[in-house]
Design a protein around this motif. Sequence first.
Motif, short mmCIF file in Angstrom:
data_model
loop_
_atom_site.label_atom_id
_atom_site.label_comp_id
_atom_site.label_asym_id
_atom_site.label_seq_id
_atom_site.Cartn_x
_atom_site.Cartn_y
_atom_site.Cartn_z
N ASP A 133 44.81 49.85 -22.17
CA ASP A 133 45.35 49.77 -20.81
C ASP A 133 44.36 50.22 -19.75
O ASP A 133 44.75 50.75 -18.70
N GLY A 134 43.07 49.99 -19.98
CA GLY A 134 42.07 50.13 -18.94
C GLY A 134 41.53 51.53 -18.72
O GLY A 134 41.96 52.49 -19.36
N PRO A 135 40.55 51.65 -17.83
CA PRO A 135 39.83 52.92 -17.65
C PRO A 135 40.71 54.09 -17.22
O PRO A 135 40.43 55.24 -17.58
N ARG A 136 41.76 53.82 -16.45
CA ARG A 136 42.66 54.90 -16.00
C ARG A 136 43.88 55.03 -16.90
O ARG A 136 44.88 55.63 -16.51
N SER A 137 43.80 54.52 -18.09
CA SER A 137 44.84 54.47 -19.11
C SER A 137 46.05 55.40 -18.92
O SER A 137 45.97 56.61 -19.15
N PRO A 149 39.87 62.33 -20.75
CA PRO A 149 39.36 61.02 -20.30
C PRO A 149 37.88 60.84 -20.62
O PRO A 149 37.21 61.78 -21.08
N PRO A 150 37.33 59.65 -20.34
CA PRO A 150 35.87 59.46 -20.41
C PRO A 150 35.15 60.45 -19.50
O PRO A 150 35.76 61.07 -18.61
N LEU A 151 33.84 60.59 -19.70
CA LEU A 151 33.09 61.64 -19.02
C LEU A 151 33.07 61.47 -17.51
O LEU A 151 33.12 62.44 -16.76
N LEU A 165 34.38 34.46 -0.20
CA LEU A 165 35.42 33.59 -0.73
C LEU A 165 36.46 34.37 -1.51
O LEU A 165 37.63 33.99 -1.56
N HIS A 166 36.05 35.49 -2.13
CA HIS A 166 36.97 36.27 -2.95
C HIS A 166 36.32 37.61 -3.23
O HIS A 166 35.15 37.67 -3.60
N GLN A 167 37.05 38.71 -3.06
CA GLN A 167 36.48 40.04 -3.30
C GLN A 167 37.39 40.83 -4.23
O GLN A 167 38.61 40.77 -4.14
N VAL A 168 36.75 41.58 -5.16
CA VAL A 168 37.51 42.41 -6.10
C VAL A 168 36.85 43.78 -6.19
O VAL A 168 35.65 43.94 -5.89
N THR A 169 37.61 44.76 -6.60
CA THR A 169 37.10 46.10 -6.87
C THR A 169 37.54 46.51 -8.27
O THR A 169 38.50 45.94 -8.82
N GLY A 170 36.85 47.48 -8.82
CA GLY A 170 37.21 47.92 -10.16
C GLY A 170 36.64 49.28 -10.49
O GLY A 170 35.83 49.84 -9.74
N THR A 171 37.08 49.81 -11.61
CA THR A 171 36.62 51.10 -12.10
C THR A 171 35.94 50.91 -13.45
O THR A 171 36.43 50.17 -14.31
N ILE A 172 34.79 51.56 -13.62
CA ILE A 172 34.03 51.46 -14.87
C ILE A 172 33.95 52.85 -15.50
O ILE A 172 33.41 53.77 -14.89
N PRO A 173 34.47 53.03 -16.71
CA PRO A 173 34.34 54.33 -17.38
C PRO A 173 32.92 54.49 -17.93
O PRO A 173 32.38 53.57 -18.53
N MET A 174 32.35 55.65 -17.72
CA MET A 174 31.00 55.93 -18.24
C MET A 174 31.06 57.14 -19.16
O MET A 174 31.34 58.26 -18.72
N GLY A 175 30.81 56.94 -20.41
CA GLY A 175 30.87 58.01 -21.39
C GLY A 175 32.19 57.98 -22.13
O GLY A 175 33.27 57.97 -21.53
N VAL A 176 32.15 57.96 -23.45
CA VAL A 176 33.34 57.82 -24.29
C VAL A 176 34.22 59.06 -24.18
O VAL A 176 33.71 60.19 -24.07
N MET A 177 35.53 58.87 -24.21
CA MET A 177 36.44 60.01 -24.24
C MET A 177 36.15 60.85 -25.48
O MET A 177 35.71 60.32 -26.52
N PRO A 178 36.36 62.17 -25.42
CA PRO A 178 35.96 63.05 -26.52
C PRO A 178 36.54 62.67 -27.88
O PRO A 178 35.90 62.83 -28.90
N ALA A 216 39.16 53.74 -23.89
CA ALA A 216 38.41 54.73 -24.67
C ALA A 216 37.10 55.11 -23.99
O ALA A 216 36.44 56.06 -24.42
N GLY A 217 36.71 54.38 -22.95
CA GLY A 217 35.42 54.63 -22.31
C GLY A 217 34.28 53.90 -22.98
O GLY A 217 33.14 54.37 -22.98
N PHE A 218 34.55 52.72 -23.53
CA PHE A 218 33.55 51.98 -24.29
C PHE A 218 32.68 51.04 -23.44
O PHE A 218 31.94 50.23 -23.99
N ALA A 219 32.78 51.11 -22.13
CA ALA A 219 31.88 50.31 -21.30
C ALA A 219 30.43 50.72 -21.55
O ALA A 219 30.14 51.91 -21.75
N LYS A 220 29.53 49.76 -21.54
CA LYS A 220 28.11 50.07 -21.80
C LYS A 220 27.50 50.71 -20.55
O LYS A 220 27.49 50.09 -19.48
N PRO A 221 26.97 51.93 -20.65
CA PRO A 221 26.41 52.60 -19.47
C PRO A 221 25.18 51.92 -18.89
O PRO A 221 24.81 52.18 -17.75
N THR A 222 24.54 51.04 -19.65
CA THR A 222 23.37 50.34 -19.15
C THR A 222 23.74 49.16 -18.25
O THR A 222 22.94 48.75 -17.40
#
Length: 385
Positions: free
Chosen positions: A144-148, A158-160, A227-240, A254-260
């Motif tokens: 259910d996303g970064p703010r789960s 939460p993620p770091l 033409l179209h704008q969006v915003t979002g949240t990216i988790p950086m660092g896996v939850m403990p 879980a915070g599995f987004a790639k930090p790179t």
Amino acid sequence: MYDVIVVGAGPAGSAAARYCAALGLQTLMVEEHASIGYPVQCAGLLSTNAFSTCGVSEDSVIQKVRGAALHSSQGCELHFDAGETKAVVVDRGALDREMAEHAVSAGADLMLKTYAYDIRDHVLYTKGVDGHREFAFRLLIAADGPRSPVRAIRGMKPPLQFYSGVQADVPYEMAAEFVHIYPDASPDFFGWAIPAGEGRVRVGLSGGADVQNRFSSFIRKFSDSCLHQVTGTIPMGVMPRTYGARTLFVGDAAGFAKPTSGGGVYTGVRSSRHAADVAAVCCEEERFDDASLSSYGSLWNADFGKELDFGYRFLRMRSTITPKDVNDICRTLNTPEMKRMIVEYGDMDRPTELVLRLLRNPTFFRVASRVAKAEIRELLFGGRR
């Protein structure tokens, strides 16, 4: 009583539901929004490997990409061309819908416009178009996303940290098969321009602070129209800990987004496969204690944990790099030998090998060490699992 309830119908959730149903588990997927794939909160650039992992047709593909260009604010431009398709730009709404359809075809039930607001014992409480509902489960998969919300209900850490991102589709003409990267557009991350069909480009950036102001300045390079704008949240660092209390966390939850890069589809889908495998064993053995769930942590860690660790150390180093440093690094990489290495070993999903090979090059190592000597040492040797 469902064997598994998956909360969230993004790529990670749909993959988890599909895998669980295919393994013979009675599976329910609930999604809070009325339509799969919206609102869009992703740049939509996937490596060919990540796209293949999704197990979908090419119907969602807007553009194929074979190369990239890096632009420093001090004038250096680094272009490289792989000569073959390395990534695709997708319509995320279409991609997400097809993945959800595959989950339903595999046997999973799907409920849209259904929000999970509480969990008591082994019952998920929801509210939505059908009013308040209760669903018993044996195991829960949180996608259910970064703010789960599930993470908050379960009281899990939460993620770091979290980054914000802004992106807009704008009318602009650019080479259709190349992605453009602008590190100086966002000092703690980067900006991008991604071809999104004829005469259309996705312009965006992400970072930890002042993101909207950075974006407003950056987008003026391309167009005054949006033409179209969006915003979002990216988790950086896996939850403990990514499991506990009959719950497995996958993808951004879980915070599995790639930090790179900030991308999370590849790791999200792969984590979902591991979660489904663990769910099948737990249901077969009727064991749902944390010790039984811990094999999930071992599986995803063995798969891509090293990449996420390395990427997070790289992210911490990123904030120390100045525009002059970016320009020096760009010039150092702008040789036939270096560009061949980037093309041969570059991997959007697993960049560690390329970075280590670059650091073994004496010329690049001297520049990198001058830029961030302590951080390079920590990048190479710190925090290994």
